[in-house]
Design an enzyme around this catalytic site. Structure first.
Site, mmCIF file in Angstrom:
data_model
loop_
_atom_site.group_PDB
_atom_site.id
_atom_site.type_symbol
_atom_site.label_atom_id
_atom_site.label_comp_id
_atom_site.label_asym_id
_atom_site.label_seq_id
_atom_site.Cartn_x
_atom_site.Cartn_y
_atom_site.Cartn_z
ATOM 1 C CB CYS A 1 54.834 -20.432 21.391
ATOM 2 S SG CYS A 1 55.916 -20.636 19.979
ATOM 3 C CB CYS B 1 53.913 -18.792 18.344
ATOM 4 S SG CYS B 1 54.257 -20.549 18.409
#
Length: 105
Positions: free
Chosen positions: A30, A33
């Site tokens: 991600c 993230c």
């Protein structure tokens, strides 16, 4: 350094803690993230001893993610006395997270 929360230690380190816990749900793949990762590390240093700041890898700990209905990451839950008191989905500036921490200390 940010703590690593897992299916195995979540009850003892987050839910049973009297301190506010900031829980970042993330995954290696991600991009947002990874972008917010350094902010989480900074918060862990800034609030060391006052707030439990840590991360849950959603790929390795599916139970916690299911328990909290995490469908989008990064998702950051603010948990105090076993209850979710605030939530932030998506990457945001450090100041946004600091405001939420201060409001729940």
């Amino acid at each position: 350094m940010a703590l690593e929360f897992t299916d195995a230690n979540f009850q003892s380190t987050v839910l049973s803690s009297e301190k506010l816990s900031v829980v970042d749900f993330w995954a290696e793949w991600c991009g947002p993230c990874r972008a917010i990762g350094p902010v989480i590390e900074e918060l862990a240093k800034d609030y060391d001893g006052k707030v439990n700041v840590g991360k849950v890898n959603v790929d390795n700990n599916p139970q916690i993610s299911m328990n909290y209905g995490i469908t989008s990451i990064p998702a950051i839950l603010f948990i105090k006395n076993g209850q979710v008191v605030d939530k932030q989905v998506g990457a945001v500036p450090k100041s946004v997270l600091e405001k939420k921490i201060q409001a729940n200390l």
